[in-house]
Design an enzyme around this catalytic site. Sequence first.
Site, PDB file in Angstrom:
ATOM      1  N   ARG A   1       0.818  -1.211   0.000  1.00 53.85           N
ATOM      2  CA  ARG A   1       0.000   0.000   0.000  1.00 53.85           C
ATOM      3  C   ARG A   1       0.857   1.269   0.000  1.00 53.85           C
ATOM      4  NH1 ARG A   1      -2.996   1.887   4.311  1.00 53.85           N
ATOM      5  NH2 ARG A   1      -2.773  -0.108   5.415  1.00 53.85           N
TER       6      ARG A   1
ATOM      7  N   TYR B   1     -16.906  13.366 -17.926  1.00 49.27           N
ATOM      8  CA  TYR B   1     -17.334  11.979 -17.813  1.00 49.27           C
ATOM      9  C   TYR B   1     -18.448  11.902 -16.766  1.00 49.27           C
ATOM     10  CZ  TYR B   1     -17.139   7.126 -16.179  1.00 49.27           C
ATOM     11  OH  TYR B   1     -17.464   5.865 -15.773  1.00 49.27           O
TER      12      TYR B   1
ATOM     13  N   ASP C   1      -8.597  16.465 -17.549  1.00 50.54           N
ATOM     14  CA  ASP C   1      -8.777  15.061 -17.889  1.00 50.54           C
ATOM     15  C   ASP C   1      -8.318  14.883 -19.332  1.00 50.54           C
ATOM     16  OD1 ASP C   1      -9.724  12.522 -18.648  1.00 50.54           O
ATOM     17  OD2 ASP C   1     -11.376  12.616 -17.219  1.00 50.54           O
TER      18      ASP C   1
ATOM     19  N   LYS D   1      -8.337   3.180 -20.386  1.00 51.99           N
ATOM     20  CA  LYS D   1      -8.640   3.435 -21.787  1.00 51.99           C
ATOM     21  C   LYS D   1      -7.389   3.301 -22.664  1.00 51.99           C
ATOM     22  CE  LYS D   1     -12.751   4.454 -20.136  1.00 51.99           C
ATOM     23  NZ  LYS D   1     -12.604   4.645 -18.682  1.00 51.99           N
TER      24      LYS D   1
END
Length: 401
Positions: free
Chosen positions: A77, A131, A196, A221
Site C-alpha cells: 500500500r 465523464y 482530464d 482506456k
Amino acid sequence: MDSSRSRAHDDVRTAPRALATEAVHAGRDDLARQGLHAPPIDLSTTYPSYDSRGEAARIDAFAAEGAELEGSPVYGRLGNPTVARFETALARLEGTEAAVAFASGMAALSAVLLARAGTGLRHVVAVRPLYGCSDHLLTAGLLGTEVTWTDPAGIADALRPDTGLVMVESPANPTLAEVDLRAVAHACGSVPLLVDNTFATPVLQRPAEHGARLVLHSATKYLGGHGDVLAGVVACDEEFARRLRQVRFATGGVLHPLAGYLLLRGLSTLPVRVRAASSTAAELARRLAADPRVSRVHYPRVGGAMVAFEVHGDPHAVIAGVRLVTPAVSLGSVDSLIQHPASISHRIVDADDRRGAGVSDKLLRMSVGLEDVDDLWADLDAALGRASASQEPRPLREAMS
C-alpha cells in the site's frame, strides 16, 4: 532484482527523446544493467526487513512528507516497484515531475479531491461536459466538495477563497468539446487546473505544457489499450504527488502490480495505436458527416480516435444493429466500441444538465479501434439502415462541429 524501483530520478538521459522513443523506453532504462529485457512483475504485498528502527524512520518520513521511499519496499500500500515503473513512464510522456497511479480513474479523481479538501479547499469550479461519473462525484458532494459549474469564460469569476481545484475535460466525454487550455490555466490564477486528458493522451496533447498542474487519465482506456486493465493515474509536480501518495496509502486505492505491468506494456505502443486509430476515426467522421441519416458529427480539432454523432432515427436501433463494432461502455481498446451516453455513461447525470451540456438523446459515442476503415464503415452503414431516397448528402461544413 528490481531494487532500483525504476524511479524517474534514477533514469539517466543525455538528451531529450521523442515521444515514440520515450513510450518504448521510459520506466525501463535500468533493465539492461540488471540483465533483463522485459520488466519484472513484483507481486509481493509485504517485504522483509530486520531493521525495525530504520523502517520506523522511513514510515515517519513518508507520513510527514509523502516522498517516495528510498531503498527496498515496505508494504504494497506504500508502493510497488512494478507500478513505479509505469508512473515513471507516464510522467515522462506527460512532461511532469511525477505521476501517481490508482486502482481506477475515479479513485484517482477522488484522491485529488480529498487532497484539496484536506487543506480546507473544498470548492471546485468545473466545466461541463465531464465523464458522467466525474460529474456525479462532484455534484453529489460524496467527498464533502461543493461545485460551481460554469463555461470556460466564467472560470475567473467563479473562483472563491476556498476554491481548491478547477476541472475541465478536453476533448470532453462524450461530445468531444474542446477548451483553450492555456486560456483556462491563465483564468485559474494560483488555483490548480486539472485536465482530464483521457481522450487525447499525451500523443495528441500535453496539458502540463499549457499550464495545467494536474493531468488525469482513466488509464483503463488508451494507456492500457486492450480492454483488460482497470486503472487511473494523475501526472503532476512532485509536491502534489506527495500528497496524493499519502491519500492513496490512507484510503487504499492502490493499483495492482499486474495492472501496472500491463499499463507499462500498453504505453510502448500508445503512439502507434493512437495515430492509426485517429486516422480511421477522421475518415469515419468525414463519411458520417456526408450521410443524410446523421444530423450532426462531433470530431475534435486535436484529432483522436473518438467520434460522436447524432442520428435522425432511433439511436438504440444503431446500437442493436452493429455486428463488427462492439456495443459496450469504455473506450480506447484495439477494437471499436459504440454506446449511447444518455443511457449508460451519462445516465447518472441529471437529464436537464446532461442535455444542457450537449449530450442529446440522439447522440452516439464511438471509440474507433484498429480495424480496417471500410469494414467499420460497412458495419455502421448497415446499422444506420438505408438512407431515404429524398435525403441528399449535406456539405461537410454543415454537419461537422
